[in-house]
Design a protein around this motif. Structure first.
Motif, short mmCIF file in Angstrom:
data_model
loop_
_atom_site.label_atom_id
_atom_site.label_comp_id
_atom_site.label_asym_id
_atom_site.label_seq_id
_atom_site.Cartn_x
_atom_site.Cartn_y
_atom_site.Cartn_z
N GLU A 74 0.82 -1.21 0.00
CA GLU A 74 0.00 0.00 0.00
C GLU A 74 0.86 1.26 0.00
O GLU A 74 0.36 2.35 -0.27
N PHE A 128 5.35 4.03 10.56
CA PHE A 128 4.45 4.17 9.42
C PHE A 128 4.31 5.63 9.03
O PHE A 128 4.34 5.99 7.85
N PHE A 132 5.05 7.87 5.48
CA PHE A 132 3.77 8.27 4.88
C PHE A 132 3.76 9.77 4.59
O PHE A 132 3.39 10.21 3.50
N ALA B 29 -5.59 4.90 2.73
CA ALA B 29 -5.06 4.47 4.02
C ALA B 29 -5.62 5.35 5.13
O ALA B 29 -5.98 4.87 6.21
N ARG B 64 -14.94 -3.22 3.45
CA ARG B 64 -15.28 -2.56 2.19
C ARG B 64 -14.17 -1.59 1.75
O ARG B 64 -13.76 -1.60 0.60
N ARG B 66 -11.11 -1.76 2.71
CA ARG B 66 -9.92 -2.58 2.40
C ARG B 66 -10.01 -3.18 1.00
O ARG B 66 -9.01 -3.30 0.30
N ARG B 67 -11.22 -3.57 0.58
CA ARG B 67 -11.36 -4.09 -0.79
C ARG B 67 -11.09 -2.99 -1.82
O ARG B 67 -10.47 -3.24 -2.86
N HIS B 69 -9.11 -0.53 -1.40
CA HIS B 69 -7.66 -0.32 -1.35
C HIS B 69 -6.94 -1.39 -2.19
O HIS B 69 -6.06 -1.08 -3.01
N LEU B 70 -7.32 -2.65 -1.99
CA LEU B 70 -6.69 -3.75 -2.71
C LEU B 70 -6.96 -3.61 -4.20
O LEU B 70 -6.07 -3.86 -5.03
N ASN C 44 -19.39 -8.11 -2.48
CA ASN C 44 -20.20 -6.95 -2.12
C ASN C 44 -21.69 -7.23 -2.29
O ASN C 44 -22.10 -7.87 -3.26
N LEU C 73 1.07 -9.08 -6.87
CA LEU C 73 1.32 -7.72 -6.35
C LEU C 73 2.54 -7.69 -5.44
O LEU C 73 3.21 -6.65 -5.32
#
Lengths: 150, 150, 150
Positions: A74, A128, A132, B29, B64, B66-67, B69-70, C44, C73
């Motif tokens: 990330e 972190f 960042f 993030a 949600r 996190r998805r 983000h991925l 979802n 990734l």
């Protein structure tokens, strides 16, 4: 028009620390594998079978390393691109080099306190947060420099 | 042999939108962190302890974000590399700039409809599909251009 | 001071295989989507509703493709950056080209044995290991070359 030269110390610093960080990300894969073998916990049937282990998706130690790994994904690719773009804005070499050094040190520390030797917070928050902020800073600098290209 | 110059408007556009997208990824993030604090749901013991929250890995709102983000990680680094490689194929500047703009707009919209204000489908499918097609297009262009290097 | 030229065959090889790998990563998204539609399993609510499917986060076939995706990734962005940095160290063109070819072949094979036609181990271990070693090698070469920039 400015250009980016391999003889610029800031460019060399970017290349060095980007390489270090790439090896660090790859290193977390080795770490994950080591924790999996130590705890005999695998994600795939064929891996579990071969090592007489079991398939399990919620081992706390494995999941912790996996979160550290995902946190890398990330953040570190954003550094690779922003660092390169930032170099095209002709930053002062000593300053850019300092940012790259701090970024790399912060992310290495982040992996250590997250996945190797868990330390109480705010150790991980600082490891972190500093990198960042550096990426945010470089991103803002890039956008301000190229704003006319909107 | 063509070269890539910082004075090319397509290159400047690539730099600007790549920077914007990097900040956008970093922004998710911050969004994740905000949702975690609001719902008091954390992934690590030491974070839960510090905030008198609980460790939980299946909160629907956190998952949600996190998805989203991925999904960024599955798509945006591919844009960073393909956009840069595409620039080496000497595309028409206005066309390349249009693709970069559309890509960035699509991915920003994707985050909004996925993680900020969930909208009924096909809002997210479109915000995913348009940028996805642009990266496929750039990838095909790159491969056709460098096919002889196989 | 060395420079990187688009007329260098190693650079052209890097561009070609980086583009191929980007399309490969994007291809896994299509694969995931196909498995989701075949098994009628979505992450979802709004996707499940639209297709009269159910929300489920532990379907073994979907999770397997997702692990293959995440493994991409964790590895391929590191190749994109390390390959580019490695080119700045003036490697012998034929050798660099061989490494890029092997890397791409290994990662494509990895996706096939992981997500398309599961093969018994050590098929996946080899398809993972060879590209992994290549990125480690390039990373070490980059660090040794720019060590003085520490």
């Amino acid at each position: 028009m400015a250009s980016v030269s391999l003889s610029d110390p800031a460019v060399q610093s970017y290349i060095l620390y980007s390489g270090v960080l790439a090896l660090k990300v790859l290193g977390v894969a080795i770490l994950t594998s080591r924790v999996r073998y130590t705890k005999k916990v695998f994600a795939n049937e064929e891996d579990a079978k071969r090592t007489k282990s079991k398939v399990k998706h919620d081992d706390p130690d494995v999941e912790r390393v996996r979160r550290a790994h995902l946190n890398d994904l990330e953040n570190i690719p954003a550094f690779w691109i922003l660092g390169a773009l930032y170099l095209t804005t002709s930053p002062e070499a000593a300053w850019a080099t300092l940012l790259f050094r701090l970024y790399a040190a912060g992310r290495i520390l982040h992996t250590v306190v997250y996945a190797v030797t868990p330390l109480p917070q705010p150790a991980r928050a600082i490891a972190f947060g500093v990198p960042f902020m550096i990426t945010l800073y470089m991103g803002v600098k890039v956008i301000l420099h190229y704003f006319t290209a909107l």
